[in-house]
Design a protein around this motif. Structure first.
Motif, PDB file in Angstrom:
ATOM      1  N   ALA A  69      58.376  82.622  68.836  1.00 26.11           N
ATOM      2  CA  ALA A  69      58.571  82.088  70.187  1.00 26.11           C
ATOM      3  C   ALA A  69      59.525  80.894  70.181  1.00 26.11           C
ATOM      4  O   ALA A  69      60.373  80.762  71.067  1.00 26.11           O
ATOM      5  CB  ALA A  69      57.232  81.689  70.790  1.00 26.11           C
ATOM      6  N   ARG A  70      59.400  80.047  69.175  1.00 21.17           N
ATOM      7  CA  ARG A  70      60.307  78.887  69.095  1.00 21.17           C
ATOM      8  C   ARG A  70      61.745  79.340  68.918  1.00 21.17           C
ATOM      9  O   ARG A  70      62.665  78.744  69.478  1.00 21.17           O
ATOM     10  CB  ARG A  70      59.899  77.967  67.933  1.00 21.17           C
ATOM     11  CG  ARG A  70      58.670  77.139  68.249  1.00 21.17           C
ATOM     12  CD  ARG A  70      58.467  76.069  67.168  1.00 21.17           C
ATOM     13  NE  ARG A  70      57.071  75.706  67.105  1.00 21.17           N
ATOM     14  CZ  ARG A  70      56.285  75.913  66.052  1.00 21.17           C
ATOM     15  NH1 ARG A  70      56.769  76.454  64.941  1.00 21.17           N
ATOM     16  NH2 ARG A  70      55.018  75.559  66.097  1.00 21.17           N
ATOM     17  N   TRP A  71      61.927  80.386  68.122  1.00 25.26           N
ATOM     18  CA  TRP A  71      63.291  80.931  67.979  1.00 25.26           C
ATOM     19  C   TRP A  71      63.801  81.367  69.354  1.00 25.26           C
ATOM     20  O   TRP A  71      64.932  81.064  69.734  1.00 25.26           O
ATOM     21  CB  TRP A  71      63.326  82.117  66.994  1.00 25.26           C
ATOM     22  CG  TRP A  71      64.678  82.754  67.065  1.00 25.26           C
ATOM     23  CD1 TRP A  71      65.813  82.328  66.423  1.00 25.26           C
ATOM     24  CD2 TRP A  71      65.070  83.824  67.930  1.00 25.26           C
ATOM     25  NE1 TRP A  71      66.882  83.092  66.831  1.00 25.26           N
ATOM     26  CE2 TRP A  71      66.461  84.014  67.752  1.00 25.26           C
ATOM     27  CE3 TRP A  71      64.387  84.638  68.838  1.00 25.26           C
ATOM     28  CZ2 TRP A  71      67.177  84.991  68.443  1.00 25.26           C
ATOM     29  CZ3 TRP A  71      65.101  85.611  69.526  1.00 25.26           C
ATOM     30  CH2 TRP A  71      66.472  85.778  69.325  1.00 25.26           C
ATOM     31  N   LEU A  72      62.950  82.046  70.102  1.00 25.29           N
ATOM     32  CA  LEU A  72      63.348  82.571  71.410  1.00 25.29           C
ATOM     33  C   LEU A  72      63.678  81.443  72.388  1.00 25.29           C
ATOM     34  O   LEU A  72      64.678  81.506  73.113  1.00 25.29           O
ATOM     35  CB  LEU A  72      62.229  83.463  71.980  1.00 25.29           C
ATOM     36  CG  LEU A  72      62.491  84.053  73.353  1.00 25.29           C
ATOM     37  CD1 LEU A  72      63.740  84.939  73.349  1.00 25.29           C
ATOM     38  CD2 LEU A  72      61.275  84.871  73.819  1.00 25.29           C
ATOM     39  N   VAL A  73      62.859  80.416  72.394  1.00 24.80           N
ATOM     40  CA  VAL A  73      63.098  79.269  73.284  1.00 24.80           C
ATOM     41  C   VAL A  73      64.454  78.646  72.945  1.00 24.80           C
ATOM     42  O   VAL A  73      65.289  78.395  73.823  1.00 24.80           O
ATOM     43  CB  VAL A  73      61.957  78.224  73.155  1.00 24.80           C
ATOM     44  CG1 VAL A  73      62.310  76.934  73.895  1.00 24.80           C
ATOM     45  CG2 VAL A  73      60.646  78.795  73.681  1.00 24.80           C
ATOM     46  N   GLU A  74      64.692  78.455  71.671  1.00 24.87           N
ATOM     47  CA  GLU A  74      65.947  77.863  71.201  1.00 24.87           C
ATOM     48  C   GLU A  74      67.137  78.757  71.572  1.00 24.87           C
ATOM     49  O   GLU A  74      68.163  78.283  72.064  1.00 24.87           O
ATOM     50  CB  GLU A  74      65.835  77.698  69.667  1.00 24.87           C
ATOM     51  CG  GLU A  74      67.053  77.141  68.961  1.00 24.87           C
ATOM     52  CD  GLU A  74      67.414  75.726  69.407  1.00 24.87           C
ATOM     53  OE1 GLU A  74      66.494  75.006  69.853  1.00 24.87           O
ATOM     54  OE2 GLU A  74      68.617  75.374  69.315  1.00 24.87           O
ATOM     55  N   ASP A  75      66.971  80.052  71.397  1.00 24.92           N
ATOM     56  CA  ASP A  75      68.051  81.003  71.663  1.00 24.92           C
ATOM     57  C   ASP A  75      68.296  81.171  73.172  1.00 24.92           C
ATOM     58  O   ASP A  75      69.307  81.732  73.564  1.00 24.92           O
ATOM     59  CB  ASP A  75      67.706  82.362  71.031  1.00 24.92           C
ATOM     60  CG  ASP A  75      68.925  83.266  70.909  1.00 24.92           C
ATOM     61  OD1 ASP A  75      69.868  82.868  70.174  1.00 24.92           O
ATOM     62  OD2 ASP A  75      68.961  84.337  71.536  1.00 24.92           O
ATOM     63  N   SER A  76      67.375  80.697  73.994  1.00 24.91           N
ATOM     64  CA  SER A  76      67.500  80.845  75.446  1.00 24.91           C
ATOM     65  C   SER A  76      67.881  79.524  76.108  1.00 24.91           C
ATOM     66  O   SER A  76      67.788  79.380  77.335  1.00 24.91           O
ATOM     67  CB  SER A  76      66.165  81.338  76.037  1.00 24.91           C
ATOM     68  OG  SER A  76      65.689  82.449  75.348  1.00 24.91           O
TER      69      SER A  76
END
Ligand code: GYE
Length: 332
Positions: free
Chosen positions: A155-162
Motif C-alpha cells: 500500500a505504501r508503494w501505491l500511495v507513493e506511486d500515486s
C-alpha cells in the motif's frame, strides 16, 4: 535434488522415542554415545501444497536444510487441504517423531490435533503461516514473515506511486487462500494504509487461492464487472496470481503495468521477469528460503533450549526500475 527422493521416504516408527529419551546428554562429555540410535533428529513436515513459485522454493529450501544424516525427514504435501494436514500430523504423532513442523493452510481448526501432539510430548514448530489458537503453548515457535507489514508495504508503494494524482484510484484485490494467515494479514495491512487516504477504494476483492490459473480467472471476472476503464490498480496477495491476471489484462486488450498498475507480494523470479518486461510495477519481498533457520530452530528445540515465540524473516520491496539489475541475484 538428488536428495529429494530419499527425504520423502518414511522412517522406522519408534526411532523417534529413542532420540527423545536421550535429550540433553549431547554436547557435554564428548564420549556420550547413548543419546540416539543413529544421531538423527526425526522431523515430520507437513507442507501446504505446490500452489505457487514461492511454495516450490520453500519446499526445496526445507528439504535441503533438513537433510540426512543430521535429520530424518518425513515430508508430506497436503495439496492445500486442511484435512490432509491433520492426517499427516496424526501420522507423525503415531510414528513418534522428535519434532513436528508445518505450514498451516488456514488459521483455524488446529486445537484438537495440536493438543494430541502436546499430549505425546512432541514440540510443534509453525513455519511460514500462523494459527489461531486460544492456548499459545500448543506450539513452540513460529518462523515466518510479517504479513501485515507486507500488506502495508504494498500500500505504501501505491500511495507513493500515486503522488501525482488527486483523482480517485479504483483498486481490485486478488486475495490468497480464504482463511489463511497471509490472506487475512496482507488484506489488513493494505487496508490500514490506503484507508487513511480518501482517494483509494477497493472496488472488488476475491480469492484467487494463490494460483496463476485462479488469478487469471478472477481477474477476467473483475474486468467484465468493472469494464475496461473501471480498474486503475490491481493488488495481488502473491506474484503468481498477478502473473495470471497480467494474461487476463492483456487478453482484454489492456496494458498491464500501464493501464492497470499492479503490485503483488513474494518477489519470485517470475515477478522480476514481469517487472523487467514492464508488466508488473512492484513486488514486496516474502522470503521462502526458511530452511536453514528452521533447521536451527529444530536443533534448539530438540536440545531443549528456550526459543522466542516468533522468529522473523527480513525482506524488502522491489520496483520495475531495479528489476534488470536484481534479477541475476535472485535465489528463488
Ligand atoms: O505468499 C504464496 C504462497 O504462505 C507466505 O503462500 C506464504 C504464501 C505465499 O502460496 O505465494
Amino acid at each position: 535434488m538428488h536428495r529429494g527422493r530419499s527425504d520423502e521416504e518414511g522412517f522406522e516408527a519408534g526411532g523417534g522415542d529413542a532420540v527423545r529419551g536421550g535429550l540433553g546428554a549431547c554436547g557435554k562429555g564428548g564420549n556420550d554415545t547413548t543419546a540416539t540410535k543413529d544421531g538423527a533428529i526425526t522431523v515430520g513436515f507437513s507442507q501446504v501444497g505446490a500452489e505457487s513459485e514461492w511454495r516450490t522454493a520453500n519446499t526445496r529450501s526445507v528439504k535441503e536444510a533438513l537433510a540426512a544424516p543430521e535429520f530424518k525427514l518425513k515430508f508430506s504435501d497436503a495439496q492445500q487441504k486442511q484435512e490432509n494436514q491433520i492426517k499427516a500430523l496424526r501420522s507423525f504423532i503415531a510414528r513418534g517423531v522428535d519434532v513436528i513442523a508445518f505450514s498451516p493452510v488456514v488459521e483455524s481448526g488446529w486445537e484438537t490435533v495440536l493438543r494430541e501432539a502436546k499430549a505425546a510430548n512432541i514440540p510443534v514448530v509453525l513455519t511460514d503461516r500462523g494459527v489461531d489458537v486460544s492456548d499459545e503453548s500448543l506450539f513452540t515457535t513460529l518462523i515466518g514473515s510479517d504479513f501485515v507489514e507486507e500488506g502495508r508495504r504494498a500500500a505504501r508503494w501505491l500511495v507513493e506511486d500515486s503522488k501525482a494524482t488527486t483523482a480517485p484510484v479504483r483498486i481490485v484485490e486478488l486475495q490468497g487462500t480464504v482463511g489463511s494467515a497471509p490472506a487475512i494479514d496482507r488484506m489488513a495491512g493494505f487496508k490500514e494504509v490506503i484507508g487513511a487516504d480518501p482517494r483509494f477504494a477497493i472496488v472488488r476483492s476475491q480469492s484467487g487461492d494463490f494460483t496463476r490459473a485462479k488469478g487469471k480467472e478472477v481477474m477476467e471476472a473483475f474486468l467484465k464487472a468493472e469494464g475496461r476503464d473501471g480498474i486503475d490498480v490491481l493488488f495481488a496477495h502473491n506474484d503468481d496470481m498477478a502473473i495470471g491476471a497480467i494474461q487476463a489484462i492483456e487478453e482484454a486488450g489492456l496494458k498491464p503495468g500501464e493501464d492497470i498498475r499492479i503490485v503483488s507480494i513474494d518477489g519470485v523470479r517470475g515477478a522480476f521477469e514481469a517487472m523487467k518486461a514492464g508488466k508488473l510495477n512492484a513486488t514486496v519481498e516474502c522470503n521462502p528460503l526458511l530452511g536453514p533457520q528452521l533447521a536451527q530452530i529444530i536443533r534448539d528445540v530438540h536440545a531443549g533450549k528456550p526459543l522466542p515465540k516468533r522468529v522473523e524473516v527480513e525482506e524488502g520491496v522491489f520496483t520495475r526500475d531495479k528489476a534488470a539489475t536484481e534479477l541475476p541475484n535472485r535465489k528463488y
